[in-house]
Scaffold this active site. Sequence first.
Site, mmCIF file in Angstrom:
data_model
loop_
_atom_site.group_PDB
_atom_site.id
_atom_site.type_symbol
_atom_site.label_atom_id
_atom_site.label_comp_id
_atom_site.label_asym_id
_atom_site.label_seq_id
_atom_site.Cartn_x
_atom_site.Cartn_y
_atom_site.Cartn_z
ATOM 1 N N HIS A 1 11.289 -10.521 -9.858
ATOM 2 C CA HIS A 1 11.756 -9.238 -9.321
ATOM 3 C C HIS A 1 11.143 -9.072 -7.940
ATOM 4 O O HIS A 1 9.931 -8.889 -7.802
ATOM 5 C CB HIS A 1 11.332 -8.095 -10.245
ATOM 6 C CG HIS A 1 11.722 -6.738 -9.725
ATOM 7 N ND1 HIS A 1 13.030 -6.380 -9.518
ATOM 8 C CD2 HIS A 1 10.964 -5.674 -9.346
ATOM 9 C CE1 HIS A 1 13.071 -5.135 -9.048
ATOM 10 N NE2 HIS A 1 11.826 -4.697 -8.933
ATOM 11 N N GLY B 1 9.946 0.375 -6.962
ATOM 12 C CA GLY B 1 9.905 1.613 -6.202
ATOM 13 C C GLY B 1 8.939 1.621 -5.040
ATOM 14 O O GLY B 1 8.827 2.641 -4.336
ATOM 15 N N ARG C 1 -10.614 -5.649 5.474
ATOM 16 C CA ARG C 1 -10.090 -5.223 6.769
ATOM 17 C C ARG C 1 -9.987 -6.369 7.766
ATOM 18 O O ARG C 1 -9.180 -6.331 8.689
ATOM 19 C CB ARG C 1 -10.965 -4.092 7.330
ATOM 20 C CG ARG C 1 -10.952 -2.853 6.448
ATOM 21 C CD ARG C 1 -11.785 -1.744 7.058
ATOM 22 N NE ARG C 1 -11.225 -1.309 8.336
ATOM 23 C CZ ARG C 1 -11.790 -0.357 9.096
ATOM 24 N NH1 ARG C 1 -12.919 0.214 8.712
ATOM 25 N NH2 ARG C 1 -11.242 -0.014 10.241
ATOM 26 N N ASP D 1 16.171 -7.899 -5.036
ATOM 27 C CA ASP D 1 15.937 -7.442 -6.404
ATOM 28 C C ASP D 1 15.683 -8.584 -7.385
ATOM 29 O O ASP D 1 14.658 -8.621 -8.063
ATOM 30 C CB ASP D 1 17.092 -6.569 -6.900
ATOM 31 C CG ASP D 1 16.725 -5.846 -8.193
ATOM 32 O OD1 ASP D 1 15.592 -5.342 -8.277
ATOM 33 O OD2 ASP D 1 17.559 -5.810 -9.113
ATOM 34 N N LYS E 1 10.285 -2.572 -1.517
ATOM 35 C CA LYS E 1 10.600 -3.968 -1.168
ATOM 36 C C LYS E 1 11.968 -4.070 -0.494
ATOM 37 O O LYS E 1 12.114 -4.736 0.540
ATOM 38 C CB LYS E 1 10.557 -4.837 -2.437
ATOM 39 C CG LYS E 1 9.221 -4.881 -3.128
ATOM 40 C CD LYS E 1 9.233 -5.826 -4.316
ATOM 41 C CE LYS E 1 10.184 -5.359 -5.418
ATOM 42 N NZ LYS E 1 9.770 -4.066 -5.999
#
Length: 316
Positions: free
Chosen positions: A141, A159, A244, A180, A162
Amino acid sequence: MTVCVRELLGEAGTALRLRLVSGARGLERVIAVPRLQQPGLALAGYLPQLHPDRVQVLGNSEVSYLATLEPRRARETVAAVATAGAACFVVTNDVAPPAVLTEAAEAAGVAALGSALRTADFIRSATAWLEDRMAPETTLHGDLVEMHGLGILILGKSGIGKSEAALDLVARGHRLIADDVVQVRRPSPTGVRGRSARLLGHHMEIRGLGVIDVEALFGTLATLDERQIDLVVELVEWPGGADRLGLVAGSYALLEVELPLVRVPVRPGRSMAMLIETAARNHLLRARGRHSALDFAECIDAEIASRQRRHAGESE
């Protein structure tokens, strides 16, 4: 995965210049291994040399050897090879398969095929086709895009954005491969390739817009059917303590192939497309031996060491 002899004859028959000579009952036999075999030793009586469920290729040497045997003995030899697990027989070089082979194969329910290709050419081409056809597969997915010559697999929970990021990348001039549902296969031990599900094609589902046709909206050059996956970008929720500097190298195992992984934290106001594009450019730099984070860290370490030396000199 496995392939039956009927698929080899039907799907690759034209390229391999194959024809069925006898043993139609054996077309449903399974080819379980993509590597082909020449059964010279097995025909001479050493059956332990034979590997079951493989295509057995008979070139000029094997056919000539069968011709030296008394017909009854030759049929028994071929029958022994057939019953030991041969997936099928293929006689190359456009040579008519001898009757002792076709009759014994028919009796054993093993297909006997002929090919007009030379033995070496047939083995090379058939092996390549079988390896591609039998490559391990899985479904993910996510989204797959191509940019700067790299295949970028975008992962993340449902959600998180992407599809929106992939659409933004297409608008920036990059190409969509799958949205998808990404079908991934491993045609070689070191590489994996991805494509879209056959029914989805180059369509995308965008919340608020519904289903859109990327090729119709952005043109043929905005899509690509298949691409090797070079980098995995995972969209994640904003973490409390992210790396970071980017000194921590991640990896993602896909069909037993380790791929470089970059985790990009998602936060309102951040351009995911720009960050994914930058991650791809940075990956190319690393492939050329330039690691920006390491270079920066080395500069900082060198400056700290220099200051410590100066401070030690002043103390003396």
